[in-house]
Design an enzyme around this catalytic site. Structure first.
Site: not given
Ligand code: ATP
Ligand code: MG
Length: 558
Positions: A33, A263, A273
């Site tokens: 995102e 994660r 974030k």
């Molecule tokens: P938001 O709360 O803004 O959605 P987010 O950390 O999920 O935060 P995204 O941009 O939606 O951010 O994440 C992109 C991809 O990275 C998604 O598939 C998410 O599952 C993965 N991702 C995010 N944080 C982690 C983490 N700590 N470990 C592994 N994968 C992650």
């Molecule tokens: Mg997300």
């Protein structure tokens, strides 16, 4: 064609799908995102998505980069650009193409109308709070149906189109999927799939005032792109039945398979974030790329290599169970690499001056020092040595404890690559601080060799005062003092766990060769750690080096 053997549970699924013929290809996506810079947790997801596709390259393995831009209020092109740059820097290529969920708004809208036509979606007039009241709970209490649940298809269609045409204010109505109010899975209790938001989108401008929810947009985006395996984090596990429901109800074949993994959580590291953004906005850090930030651009600026981050992601593997990874494993992976590749150099970070009383005034001698003992081709370099040198202040002690093998009154120490020196006296300033150390050198110890078997245990680094290059050194440490800063003890504030010593600034004296350091160079400063130029603040007339990581390996010791 031989199917590469699986090495984790995700690949088990893929191999099985290829073997059974459920799938003939492998197509993954990374769906960030664009509401922040990507961090080390995203790096894990990137390595997983791109790495898995690469492994099955013979089966058409490719990955899409898809910006999941369904929340117009928080998104920005700055983030889009940074994400592209960071994924590339990590060493991956979106061979499947670059997409935006917003590119699918027309199609997603059509799918919503289709659900309405099928009697599978309805326009809701209740407010969020009112819906909440009817929701029941996951302990067995079902949702009560909304009074609007049984609107006719015609009425729903008319209202939904009016929503689209801007007739209603934010929150006045929404579109809900008609799934199952009695489901133990709360996600299935008629989730909202479209909401009204009168605001501009960074790509579609003012074309839309209704936006699809993530749970609706995501499976459709995956399907539209022909994704075969949609890898996501564990919190989406309970959303998978809904993911499948949309695709099944809409009659979409070759459904992508959602697969969840745990994660990454890292000790002493914050990955939210929202909180990282706050640190940037309040200037608690120098920006998203502050070398203390867990962002990919922060690690890059700090001096991490992409290969060490990939190696780290490989070593931690994937699992279905949430866990906390020791940040020292990340440092370990970096040290392992840099120990092989970094050029050695001498830098005195806390300098104190030494004068060699029996050295001829003005005489300069070049001494040879190895560039990298781990690289047979690295050769040696010449370093100037003269009457006045700098050594680390803590390499001298007037009243040393036992087993102190460095410089002391009447004691001898080896200067790396140069000579043995012996302390004969010290000059102090008014506060009693050592200002100048007087030594003599032994000409017979050239190259640091003992002429007569005499034992000198300590070897210290040094820099010729007449040739020293001044530089600012930033000693970087963890940004948080709490092992799990996402879980502060109750009643406490996470801000109070920001490490006040996360960046200590020193004015150092460097050996002259470092004046020519380039941005991509990595150095091991003898006995101090691994360093590189700071890509933002270093200037030819004001060198700034970051300590990427120190030398001690607290990971293997545990
Ligand atoms: P938001 O709360 O803004 O959605 P987010 O950390 O999920 O935060 P995204 O941009 O939606 O951010 O994440 C992109 C991809 O990275 C998604 O598939 C998410 O599952 C993965 N991702 C995010 N944080 C982690 C983490 N700590 N470990 C592994 N994968 C992650
Ligand atoms: Mg997300």
């Amino acid at each position: 064609m031989e199917i590469p053997e699986s090495s984790n549970f995700i690949q088990d699924i893929i191999v099985n799908d290829l073997k059974t013929g459920k799938r003939t290809n492998v197509h993954t996506r990374f769906p960030p995102e664009p509401n922040g810079y990507i961090h080390i947790g995203h790096a894990k997801s990137i390595c997983l998505n791109f790495g898995t596709a690469n492994k099955y390259a013979d089966f058409g393995g490719i990955t899409n980069l898809r910006f999941d831009d369904t929340n117009p209020t928080k998104e920005d092109v700055e983030y889009v650009d940074s994400i592209r740059e960071d994924v590339k820097w990590l060493g991956f290529d979106w061979k499947g193409g670059e997409y935006f969920a917003s590119d699918y708004y027309d199609k997603i809208y059509e799918f919503a109308e289709k659900l309405i036509e099928m009697g599978k979606a309805y326009v809701e007039d209740l407010s969020r709070e009112e819906m909440q009241e009817l929701r029941g709970n996951d302990a067995g209490k079902p949702s009560k149906p909304s009074p609007y649940r049984d609107r006719s298809v015609e009425e729903n269609m008319r209202l939904f189109r009016e929503m689209r045409d801007g007739k209603y204010a934010d929150g006045e109505k929404c579109l809900r999927a008609k799934v199952d109010l009695a489901s133990p899975n709360m996600n299935m209790r008629d989730p909202t799939i479209y909401r009204i938001k009168h605001c501009s989108h960074h790509r579609t401008g003012d074309k839309w005032c209704i936006y699809p929810m993530y749970d609706f947009a995501h499976p459709l985006s995956d399907w539209l792109e022909g994704i075969t395996h949609s890898i996501c984090t564990l919190e989406f596990e309970a959303h998978r039945p809904l993911y499948d429901w949309f695709l099944i109800e809409l009659g979409l074949e070759n459904r992508p398979q959602q697969i969840e993994f745990a994660r990454l959580n890292l000790t002493y590291t914050m990955m939210s974030k929202r909180k990282l953004l706050e640190l940037v906005q309040t200037k608690a850090v120098m920006g998203w790329n502050d070398p203390r930030m867990p962002t990919v651009c922060g690690y890059r600026r700090r001096g991490f290599t992409a290969s060490s981050i990939r190696e780290f992601c490989n070593r931690i593997g994937v699992s279905k169970a949430d866990s906390m990874v020791d940040v020292n494993l990340l440092y370990f992976c970096l040290r392992e690499e840099l120990n092989q590749t970094a050029s050695r150099a001498m830098a005195v970070i806390d300098p104190v001056k030494v004068v060699i009383d029996n050295w001829e005034d003005g005489k300069v001698e070049m001494v040879e020092v190895e560039n990298n003992p781990n690289d047979p081709n690295a050769g040696k370099r010449e370093v100037p040595f003269g009457k006045e040198i700098y050594i680390e202040a803590d390499d001298f002690m007037e009243e040393p404890p036992k087993k102190y093998f460095r410089l002391r009154p009447d004691g001898e120490v080896r200067l790396k690559g140069a000579y043995f020196i012996k302390c004969v006296s010290v000059e102090k300033d008014a506060d009693g601080k050592v200002k100048l150390i007087h030594c003599t050198y032994d000409p017979a110890t050239k190259g640091g060799e003992s002429p007569d078997g005499r034992k000198v245990k300590g070897t210290i680094h040094w820099v010729s005062a007449a040739h020293a290059v001044d530089a600012e050194i930033r000693l970087i440490d963890n940004l948080f003092t709490l092992e799990d800063p996402s879980n502060v003890p109750e009643g406490e504030d996470w801000h109070s766990y920001l490490n006040p010593n996360s960046m200590i600034i020193k004015q150092a004296k460097l050996e002259p060769s470092l004046a020519n350091a380039k941005l991509e160079d990595r150095f091991q400063f003898m006995r101090q750690g691994y360093f590189c130029l700071d890509s933002v603040d270093s200037k030819p007339d004001h060198l700034v080096f970051n300590r990427t990581v120190d030398l001690k390996d607290s990971f293997n010791k545990k």
